[in-house]
Write an enzyme that holds these catalytic residues in place. Structure first.
Site, PDB file in Angstrom:
ATOM      1  N   HIS A 219      11.564  66.382 103.235  1.00 14.18           N
ATOM      2  CA  HIS A 219      12.025  65.423 102.236  1.00 14.18           C
ATOM      3  C   HIS A 219      10.906  64.966 101.322  1.00 14.18           C
ATOM      4  O   HIS A 219      11.120  64.714 100.147  1.00 14.18           O
ATOM      5  CB  HIS A 219      12.686  64.246 102.945  1.00 14.18           C
ATOM      6  CG  HIS A 219      13.931  64.669 103.651  1.00 14.18           C
ATOM      7  ND1 HIS A 219      14.266  64.228 104.897  1.00 14.18           N
ATOM      8  CD2 HIS A 219      14.877  65.543 103.293  1.00 14.18           C
ATOM      9  CE1 HIS A 219      15.400  64.798 105.262  1.00 14.18           C
ATOM     10  NE2 HIS A 219      15.789  65.601 104.305  1.00 14.18           N
ATOM     11  N   ASP A 485      18.940  87.372 104.519  1.00 12.76           N
ATOM     12  CA  ASP A 485      19.497  87.961 105.735  1.00 12.76           C
ATOM     13  C   ASP A 485      19.473  89.482 105.686  1.00 12.76           C
ATOM     14  O   ASP A 485      19.283  90.130 106.714  1.00 12.76           O
ATOM     15  CB  ASP A 485      20.929  87.457 105.964  1.00 12.76           C
ATOM     16  CG  ASP A 485      20.914  86.111 106.669  1.00 12.76           C
ATOM     17  OD1 ASP A 485      20.210  85.996 107.691  1.00 12.76           O
ATOM     18  OD2 ASP A 485      21.569  85.167 106.187  1.00 12.76           O
ATOM     19  N   CYS A 532      21.331  86.269  95.419  1.00 10.60           N
ATOM     20  CA  CYS A 532      20.997  84.846  95.607  1.00 10.60           C
ATOM     21  C   CYS A 532      19.968  84.602  96.698  1.00 10.60           C
ATOM     22  O   CYS A 532      19.785  83.473  97.132  1.00 10.60           O
ATOM     23  CB  CYS A 532      22.267  84.034  95.866  1.00 10.60           C
ATOM     24  SG  CYS A 532      23.145  84.540  97.346  1.00 10.60           S
TER      25      CYS A 532
HETATM   26  C1  PEP Z   1      20.622  85.015 102.051  1.00  9.55           C
HETATM   27  O1  PEP Z   1      20.802  85.345 103.225  1.00  9.55           O
HETATM   28  O2  PEP Z   1      19.893  85.640 101.255  1.00  9.55           O
HETATM   29  C2  PEP Z   1      21.261  83.795 101.521  1.00  9.55           C
HETATM   30  C3  PEP Z   1      21.176  83.473 100.246  1.00  9.55           C
HETATM   31  O3  PEP Z   1      21.917  83.011 102.397  1.00  9.55           O
HETATM   32  P1  PEP Z   1      21.194  81.984 103.385  1.00  9.55           P
HETATM   33  O4  PEP Z   1      19.754  81.928 102.989  1.00  9.55           O
HETATM   34  O5  PEP Z   1      21.909  80.705 103.230  1.00  9.55           O
HETATM   35  O6  PEP Z   1      21.406  82.622 104.724  1.00  9.55           O
HETATM   36 MG    MG Z   2      22.370  84.490 104.432  1.00 13.47          MG
END
Ligand code: PEP
Ligand code: MG
Length: 634
Positions: A219, A485, A532
């Site tokens: 934080h 992931d 993402c």
């Molecule tokens: C990812 O796995 O790249 C992702 C964006 O999801 P998270 O980081 O929330 O697992």
């Molecule tokens: Mg993920």
């Protein structure tokens, strides 16, 4: 400013400087870059914050009185937090969101029941009972068998520490502010700073923060970034190495703290600070301009958010929408499930704030490293490969339908899309589609409004989804590649394991091939595809992604102005040529070298956070910052 102590405690680093030695390098402490920028000033060491308390056994006749005392302390703690929140009316929204979360936590029945049990059954005084109960709850967030604890979970155990301290202060009447009123601009050095403590300093002249614990998602770091104050967190020995009054340089670009350097080093830091400020101002001033490559190709940059309050921050940094809203954070830190109405209000607020831009709500990705006590999940040998995300959702249709209905209702208020995490087979997507259809019907029957059509897409973050991308593209309405992931599962490296982080490279040829395969499968079926994962916020990786065919990236809001600028400096032809070259290489190192060699000269300032090429090159920054290997939350 307090007096300098005459001698340093034994075993702590010496500040070897005769002040006359103007070129003395000072004592260097390393930590994690929490908030960019460079600050130079006198240190104010605020010490350990734990309040002293006595351990007393109480008589049976005192039990009720002690429980009443606890009740008053809880009410006082809430009132105090509300007051801080009210004083912060103009502070960034994340700050008040964190304070609101504390307000809920301080009255959490799970915690209070434990405290009361200790008072009643073990006859412990309220202070002692609070400390023990908080320690027990804290342990729930600190699995003993995990060496590399997930940053998010670590932060939650810090939250419990804060709540414990708040209650103790009310019980003992210790209402001192952790950080005293500050007469002059200082750099605060602390073990940790709670949001309430940081909030209390908003109008004080704090130039920088250094904390011993914390990560990029702590934080203190979140608020330092929101307040645009340079910060370095996770500096293990800060309290013993710095004395109040020492001159300190906080370099939030490099994650370094320098104690008592000579004038030459200070002057260099001042110049670096001025250059960074000019540089950051320049980037921000162009944040609302369209994101197009030098040859006119549009690239859409969206934001990843965890808290609803971040939606505004995202727009403020020039996001074209929300590309990933991690809704699992709504389920974490609570014992009961969030209701449909509660979720609807949150989703609606985000959708309305961002309208007419799109918002992609990801259904809850709980399990694995994201622990939610409300689900009461059994312990698993391999949680990352266990009952997680869409698997968990499909195993609990009762809970999942509540979330889907809330999302469906929120779709009435703007451009809303739903995304499913961790899809490993087309069957899972079909089952979600069936449940979504049911949720829509139920919303209709209940008489609520909704969008006629809600696009249903999926994350591509499991190798099987990459291999089946052409099949999935017939049924998914959009893809978003989650490299955090995908790297973990493809390279078989736990994303939270720091000691293997250097091997978890997004430049690994296997990852590049996968991204290209997905981007081609999506293009062949006319399915929009974004990315993402953390990879998108690294300028070198981002240009490579354009070369691999992507035109939409989603990342933390703060990175958007920088990636926008990177896009403006390259052509798609250059990116494609570099990507072709990269795909022909056999190691992550070779790929990274090629991409850095091609683009680092034109992106140098973005890679180092300063326009001072010579200085950064000397410090080896070009190589360091071009490596995005840490895919954990911190
Ligand atoms: C990812 O796995 O790249 C992702 C964006 O999801 P998270 O980081 O929330 O697992
Ligand atoms: Mg993920």
């Amino acid at each position: 400013m307090s007096e300098r102590p005459s001698s340093r405690p034994p075993g702590t680093p010496e500040t070897l400087v005769p002040p006359s030695d103007t070129s003395h390098p000072g004592v260097m402490l390393r930590g994690i870059a929490g908030s960019p920028g460079v600050a130079i000033g006198p240190a104010l060491v605020v010490g350990d914050t734990r309040t002293a308390y006595g351990r007393r056994h109480i008589a049976a006749s005192q039990v009720d009185g002690e429980i009443e005392r606890l009740g008053r302390a809880v009410e006082d703690a809430k009132r105090h937090l509300r007051e801080v929140s009210a004083r912060m009316a103009t502070a960034p929204m994340e700050t008040s969101a964190i304070l609101d979360a504390y307000l809920t936590m301080v009255g959490d029945p799970m915690l209070l029941e434990r405290v009361i049990k200790k008072i009643r059954e073990e006859r412990k005084c309220a202070e002692w009972a609070v400390v023990q109960a908080c320690e027990e709850v804290g342990k729930l967030f600190s699995p003993a068998d995990s060496i590399e604890r997930d940053a998010y979970i670590v932060e939650r155990s810090h939250d419990i520490e804060f709540i414990c301290d708040r209650l103790l202060r009310e019980l003992t009447g210790d209402t001192r502010q952790i950080v005293p009123n500050l007469g002059q601009p200082v750099i605060v050095i602390a073990r940790d700073l709670s949001p309430a403590d940081t909030a209390g300093m908003v109008r004080e002249p704090v130039m920088g923060f250094v904390t011993e614990i914390g990560t990029r998602t702590s934080h203190t770091a979140i608020m330092a970034r929101a307040l645009e104050i340079p910060a370095v967190v996770g500096v293990a020995d800060a309290l013993s190495a710095v004395r109040t009054g020492d001159t300190v340089i906080v370099d939030g670009l490099r994650g370094e703290v320098v104690v008592n350097p000579g004038e030459v080093i200070i002057e260099e830091a001042r110049e670096r600070s001025a250059r960074h400020l000019a540089f950051a101002r320049g980037l921000l001033s162009a944040r609302h301009q369209p994101c197009v490559t030098r040859d006119g190709e549009a690239v859409s940059l969206k934001a990843n958010v965890e808290l609803p309050a971040e939606a505004i921050l995202a727009l403020d940094h020039g996001a074209e929408g929300i590309g990933l809203y991690r809704t699992e954070f709504i389920y974490i830190d609570r014992r009961t499930m969030p209701t449909e109405d509660e979720q609807y209000e949150l989703y609606r607020a985000v959708v309305e704030a961002v309208a007419p831009r799109p918002v992609t709500l990801r259904t809850f990705d709980i399990g694995g490293d994201k622990f939610a006590s409300s689900f009461q999940l059994p312990a698993e040998m391999n949680p990352a490969l266990g009952l997680r995300a869409v698997r968990l959702a499909l195993s609990r249709p009762d809970v999942f339908l509540v979330q889907l209905r809330a999302m469906v209702r929120a779709s009435f208020h703007g451009d809303l899309r739903i995304m499913v995490p961790m899809v490993a087979s087309v069957q899972e997507l079909r089952e979600v589609r069936t449940l979504l259809g049911r949720a829509m019907q139920e919303v209709d029957v209940a008489g609520h409004g909704r969008a006629k059509h809600i696009p249903l897409g999926m994350m591509i973050e499991v190798p099987s989804a990459v291999i089946m991308a052409d099949v999935l593209a017939r049924e998914a309405e959009f893809f978003s590649i989650g490299t955090n992931d995908l790297i973990q599962y493809t390279l078989a490296i736990d994303r939270g394991n720091r000691s293997l982080a250097h091997l978890a490279s997004p430049f690994h040829p296997a990852i590049l091939r996968m991204i290209r395969q997905v981007s081609r499968a999506a293009a062949a079926h006319g399915v929009p595809v974004a990315l993402c994962g953390a990879m998108a916020s690294d300028p070198l990786a981002a240009v490579l992604l354009i070369g691999l065919g992507l035109r939409e990236l989603s990342m933390e809001a703060a990175a958007i102005p920088e990636i926008k600028e990177a896009m403006r400096r390259v052509t798609t032809a250059d990116c494609e040529r570099a990507a072709e070259g990269a795909l022909a290489l056999d190691t992550a190192e070779a790929v990274e070298e090629l991409i850095a060699g091609t683009f680092a000269p034109s992106l140098f300032d973005l890679l180092t956070g300063t326009e001072d090429g010579a200085y950064a090159a000397e410090a080896g920054l070009a190589v360091e910052v071009s490596t995005v290997t840490d895919t954990s939350y911190d």
